[in-house]
Design a protein around this motif. Structure first.
Motif, PDB file in Angstrom:
ATOM      1  N   SER A 293       8.135 -16.605   8.522  1.00 26.62           N
ATOM      2  CA  SER A 293       9.037 -15.729   7.543  1.00 26.62           C
ATOM      3  C   SER A 293       8.186 -14.766   6.685  1.00 26.62           C
ATOM      4  O   SER A 293       7.264 -15.030   6.217  1.00 26.62           O
ATOM      5  CB  SER A 293       9.663 -17.016   6.659  1.00 26.62           C
ATOM      6  N   LEU A 294       8.521 -13.677   6.674  1.00 24.09           N
ATOM      7  CA  LEU A 294       7.916 -12.428   5.957  1.00 24.09           C
ATOM      8  C   LEU A 294       8.808 -12.146   4.853  1.00 24.09           C
ATOM      9  O   LEU A 294      10.036 -11.720   5.007  1.00 24.09           O
ATOM     10  CB  LEU A 294       7.838 -11.458   6.896  1.00 24.09           C
ATOM     11  N   TYR A 295       8.108 -12.233   3.429  1.00 25.30           N
ATOM     12  CA  TYR A 295       8.754 -11.808   2.193  1.00 25.30           C
ATOM     13  C   TYR A 295       8.153 -10.656   1.548  1.00 25.30           C
ATOM     14  O   TYR A 295       7.167 -10.740   1.354  1.00 25.30           O
ATOM     15  CB  TYR A 295       8.691 -13.080   1.533  1.00 25.30           C
ATOM     16  N   PRO A 296       8.858  -9.718   1.231  1.00 24.44           N
ATOM     17  CA  PRO A 296       8.533  -8.383   0.750  1.00 24.44           C
ATOM     18  C   PRO A 296       8.426  -8.387  -0.823  1.00 24.44           C
ATOM     19  O   PRO A 296       9.204  -9.040  -1.532  1.00 24.44           O
ATOM     20  CB  PRO A 296       9.419  -7.290   1.337  1.00 24.44           C
ATOM     21  N   ALA A 297       7.494  -7.760  -1.424  1.00 25.04           N
ATOM     22  CA  ALA A 297       7.576  -7.499  -2.815  1.00 25.04           C
ATOM     23  C   ALA A 297       7.111  -5.998  -2.763  1.00 25.04           C
ATOM     24  O   ALA A 297       6.430  -5.643  -1.846  1.00 25.04           O
ATOM     25  CB  ALA A 297       6.165  -8.195  -3.491  1.00 25.04           C
ATOM     26  N   LEU A 298       7.526  -5.456  -4.192  1.00 22.38           N
ATOM     27  CA  LEU A 298       7.292  -3.848  -4.166  1.00 22.38           C
ATOM     28  C   LEU A 298       6.613  -3.632  -5.637  1.00 22.38           C
ATOM     29  O   LEU A 298       6.879  -4.243  -6.524  1.00 22.38           O
ATOM     30  CB  LEU A 298       8.560  -3.115  -3.981  1.00 22.38           C
ATOM     31  N   GLY A 299       5.619  -2.967  -5.611  1.00 20.41           N
ATOM     32  CA  GLY A 299       4.866  -2.624  -6.646  1.00 20.41           C
ATOM     33  C   GLY A 299       4.126  -1.459  -6.695  1.00 20.41           C
ATOM     34  O   GLY A 299       3.827  -0.823  -5.574  1.00 20.41           O
ATOM     35  N   LEU A 300       3.433  -0.817  -7.757  1.00 26.23           N
ATOM     36  CA  LEU A 300       2.468   0.314  -7.763  1.00 26.23           C
ATOM     37  C   LEU A 300       1.154  -0.179  -8.374  1.00 26.23           C
ATOM     38  O   LEU A 300       0.904  -0.874  -9.424  1.00 26.23           O
ATOM     39  CB  LEU A 300       3.021   1.257  -8.704  1.00 26.23           C
ATOM     40  N   HIS A 301       0.270  -0.407  -7.501  1.00 25.17           N
ATOM     41  CA  HIS A 301      -1.085  -0.870  -7.511  1.00 25.17           C
ATOM     42  C   HIS A 301      -1.881   0.001  -8.624  1.00 25.17           C
ATOM     43  O   HIS A 301      -2.133   1.147  -8.455  1.00 25.17           O
ATOM     44  CB  HIS A 301      -1.845  -1.349  -6.062  1.00 25.17           C
ATOM     45  N   PRO A 302      -2.708  -0.753  -9.573  1.00 21.61           N
ATOM     46  CA  PRO A 302      -3.579   0.096 -10.143  1.00 21.61           C
ATOM     47  C   PRO A 302      -4.641   0.869  -9.667  1.00 21.61           C
ATOM     48  O   PRO A 302      -5.242   1.820 -10.290  1.00 21.61           O
ATOM     49  CB  PRO A 302      -4.158  -0.774 -11.190  1.00 21.61           C
ATOM     50  N   CYS A 303      -5.080   0.481  -8.502  1.00 23.21           N
ATOM     51  CA  CYS A 303      -6.144   1.095  -7.812  1.00 23.21           C
ATOM     52  C   CYS A 303      -5.758   2.196  -6.953  1.00 23.21           C
ATOM     53  O   CYS A 303      -6.785   3.232  -6.686  1.00 23.21           O
ATOM     54  CB  CYS A 303      -6.923   0.191  -6.863  1.00 23.21           C
ATOM     55  N   PHE A 304      -4.391   2.786  -6.960  1.00 23.16           N
ATOM     56  CA  PHE A 304      -3.954   3.843  -6.240  1.00 23.16           C
ATOM     57  C   PHE A 304      -3.170   4.701  -7.140  1.00 23.16           C
ATOM     58  O   PHE A 304      -2.308   5.437  -7.099  1.00 23.16           O
ATOM     59  CB  PHE A 304      -2.978   3.539  -5.117  1.00 23.16           C
ATOM     60  N   MET A 305      -3.824   4.987  -8.737  1.00 29.81           N
ATOM     61  CA  MET A 305      -3.467   5.774  -9.582  1.00 29.81           C
ATOM     62  C   MET A 305      -3.169   7.170  -9.246  1.00 29.81           C
ATOM     63  O   MET A 305      -2.319   8.100  -9.442  1.00 29.81           O
ATOM     64  CB  MET A 305      -4.051   5.691 -10.907  1.00 29.81           C
TER      65      MET A 305
ATOM     66  N   ARG B 247       3.432   8.823  -8.805  1.00 32.14           N
ATOM     67  CA  ARG B 247       3.926   9.729  -9.459  1.00 32.14           C
ATOM     68  C   ARG B 247       4.958   9.066 -10.645  1.00 32.14           C
ATOM     69  O   ARG B 247       5.526   8.167 -10.517  1.00 32.14           O
ATOM     70  CB  ARG B 247       4.937  10.749  -8.575  1.00 32.14           C
ATOM     71  N   PRO B 248       5.163  10.011 -11.816  1.00 28.73           N
ATOM     72  CA  PRO B 248       6.168   9.616 -12.749  1.00 28.73           C
ATOM     73  C   PRO B 248       7.409   9.142 -12.101  1.00 28.73           C
ATOM     74  O   PRO B 248       8.093   8.072 -12.733  1.00 28.73           O
ATOM     75  CB  PRO B 248       6.345  10.686 -13.576  1.00 28.73           C
ATOM     76  N   VAL B 249       8.101   9.812 -11.089  1.00 27.27           N
ATOM     77  CA  VAL B 249       9.324   9.257 -10.715  1.00 27.27           C
ATOM     78  C   VAL B 249       9.348   8.020  -9.882  1.00 27.27           C
ATOM     79  O   VAL B 249      10.251   7.493  -9.711  1.00 27.27           O
ATOM     80  CB  VAL B 249       9.934  10.349  -9.555  1.00 27.27           C
ATOM     81  N   ASP B 250       8.016   7.539  -9.568  1.00 27.06           N
ATOM     82  CA  ASP B 250       8.136   6.286  -8.970  1.00 27.06           C
ATOM     83  C   ASP B 250       8.457   4.954  -9.847  1.00 27.06           C
ATOM     84  O   ASP B 250       8.826   4.144  -9.152  1.00 27.06           O
ATOM     85  CB  ASP B 250       6.506   6.048  -8.408  1.00 27.06           C
ATOM     86  N   ILE B 251       8.470   5.046 -10.794  1.00 23.36           N
ATOM     87  CA  ILE B 251       8.909   4.073 -11.602  1.00 23.36           C
ATOM     88  C   ILE B 251      10.516   3.921 -11.666  1.00 23.36           C
ATOM     89  O   ILE B 251      11.201   2.937 -11.350  1.00 23.36           O
ATOM     90  CB  ILE B 251       8.538   3.982 -13.232  1.00 23.36           C
ATOM     91  N   GLU B 252      11.070   5.176 -11.624  1.00 22.47           N
ATOM     92  CA  GLU B 252      12.570   5.102 -11.378  1.00 22.47           C
ATOM     93  C   GLU B 252      12.948   4.618 -10.246  1.00 22.47           C
ATOM     94  O   GLU B 252      13.801   3.933  -9.872  1.00 22.47           O
ATOM     95  CB  GLU B 252      12.933   6.775 -11.732  1.00 22.47           C
ATOM     96  N   ARG B 253      12.093   5.072  -9.258  1.00 21.85           N
ATOM     97  CA  ARG B 253      12.319   4.942  -7.732  1.00 21.85           C
ATOM     98  C   ARG B 253      12.136   3.352  -7.588  1.00 21.85           C
ATOM     99  O   ARG B 253      12.940   2.658  -6.789  1.00 21.85           O
ATOM    100  CB  ARG B 253      11.264   5.395  -6.756  1.00 21.85           C
ATOM    101  N   LEU B 254      11.256   2.381  -8.214  1.00 23.37           N
ATOM    102  CA  LEU B 254      10.907   1.166  -7.960  1.00 23.37           C
ATOM    103  C   LEU B 254      12.263   0.455  -8.702  1.00 23.37           C
ATOM    104  O   LEU B 254      12.742  -0.478  -7.979  1.00 23.37           O
ATOM    105  CB  LEU B 254       9.593   0.775  -8.747  1.00 23.37           C
ATOM    106  N   ALA B 255      12.706   0.769  -9.700  1.00 26.02           N
ATOM    107  CA  ALA B 255      14.080   0.210 -10.464  1.00 26.02           C
ATOM    108  C   ALA B 255      15.068   0.392  -9.493  1.00 26.02           C
ATOM    109  O   ALA B 255      15.938  -0.527  -9.322  1.00 26.02           O
ATOM    110  CB  ALA B 255      14.331   0.767 -11.478  1.00 26.02           C
ATOM    111  N   SER B 256      15.058   1.452  -8.905  1.00 22.78           N
ATOM    112  CA  SER B 256      16.397   1.982  -7.920  1.00 22.78           C
ATOM    113  C   SER B 256      16.196   0.783  -6.578  1.00 22.78           C
ATOM    114  O   SER B 256      17.275   0.285  -6.257  1.00 22.78           O
ATOM    115  CB  SER B 256      16.363   3.116  -7.548  1.00 22.78           C
ATOM    116  N   GLU B 257      14.894   0.736  -5.978  1.00 20.98           N
ATOM    117  CA  GLU B 257      14.731  -0.143  -4.954  1.00 20.98           C
ATOM    118  C   GLU B 257      15.095  -1.456  -5.233  1.00 20.98           C
ATOM    119  O   GLU B 257      15.527  -2.291  -4.332  1.00 20.98           O
ATOM    120  CB  GLU B 257      13.195   0.125  -4.369  1.00 20.98           C
TER     121      GLU B 257
END
Length: 263
Positions: free
Chosen positions: A58-70, A74-84
């Motif tokens: 079984s494969l389970y996904p998580a979504l996030g913005l990693h601190p090593c890829f600053m 992009r600023p819009v990515d937070i809104e996109r994360l909330a939407s996803e």
């Protein structure tokens, strides 16, 4: 049944042989793999993997913005994360991989903290646990976690802190991820923690394709190696591999509210 609680199975290094990698994991006794996202550009890869699934694993996904890829966020990515998160709430098991990394060259602590806080807010609003990446910033991370008091805690992936910091995370309900680093004899602090912390506070991981074990350091890491991590912990604690597998897998199943894989 073993669970790899942190594996970047979506990374391109696996494209040519992903099915083989998953099959090798199945044969090694791995029943589930958690696949965290690191940049918005590639979140769909994590979602697609979980949708497609794999025979016996079984494969389970998580979504996030990693601190090593600053530089890739992009600023819009937070809104996109909330939407996803809103769109895929039933499929997602956590927000991650998120965190603080004060070890990378040229790190910006303020920018990283701002990004972390925004994602902790999303996790709290969605009642999701978090998968944390923390290097040289455990005290700063603990400060933010105390501030937010998440309804569901999560996992401190590839734990690298002190025993005192470990105890502080445990007080907040977090579990600590141990992987390939404990295979190195020089990692005396980590090996001692793996031997002495309550087994119920530990989860297994590979961080594949990274964090290769000492005997396989010249090749990309694979989720099958979580079986070797279990064996090392069993040896350090003087208990059976079966006990390590049962306890650590039960912890992940309950923490992330996963459906128990059918074996």
């Amino acid at each position: 049944m073993l669970i790899d609680s942190h594996c970047h199975l979506d990374f391109p290094v696996f494209d040519a042989r992903r099915e083989q990698v998953v099959e090798s994991a199945r044969q090694a006794g791995i029943g589930a793999i958690v696949v965290p996202g690191v940049t918005a550009e590639h979140w769909q890869r994590c979602l697609d993997l979980s949708t497609r699934g794999a025979e016996g694993v079984s494969l389970y996904p998580a979504l996030g913005l990693h601190p090593c890829f600053m530089d890739q966020h992009r600023p819009v990515d937070i809104e996109r994360l909330a939407s996803e998160v809103e769109s895929h709430r039933e499929a997602l098991v956590a927000i991650g991989e998120i965190g603080l990394d004060f070890q990378i060259d040229g790190f910006d602590p303020e920018a990283q903290t701002e990004l972390l806080v925004a994602q902790l807010k999303i996790a709290k609003a969605a009642n999701l646990p978090v998968l944390l990446h923390v290097r040289k910033a455990h005290d700063q991370m603990l400060k933010q976690l105390r501030r937010f008091a998440l309804p569901r805690a999560g996992i401190v992936h590839a734990f690298s802190g002190s025993e005192q910091q470990a105890q502080e995370y445990l007080k907040l309900g977090f579990k600590l991820g141990f992987g390939g680093a404990i295979s190195y004899s020089r990692a005396t602090k980590l090996r001692r923690l793996a031997a002495e912390l309550p087994l119920t506070s530990i989860v297994l991981e590979t961080d594949a394709p990274d964090m290769a074990l000492s005997d396989w350091r010249d090749a990309p890491n694979e989720p099958m190696r979580v079986a070797d991590v279990a064996g090392i912990i069993a040896q350090l604690r003087g208990i059976s591999v079966e006990e390590v597998a049962e306890t650590t897998s039960r912890t992940v199943l309950e923490l992330l509210e996963l459906l128990e894989p059918k074996r």
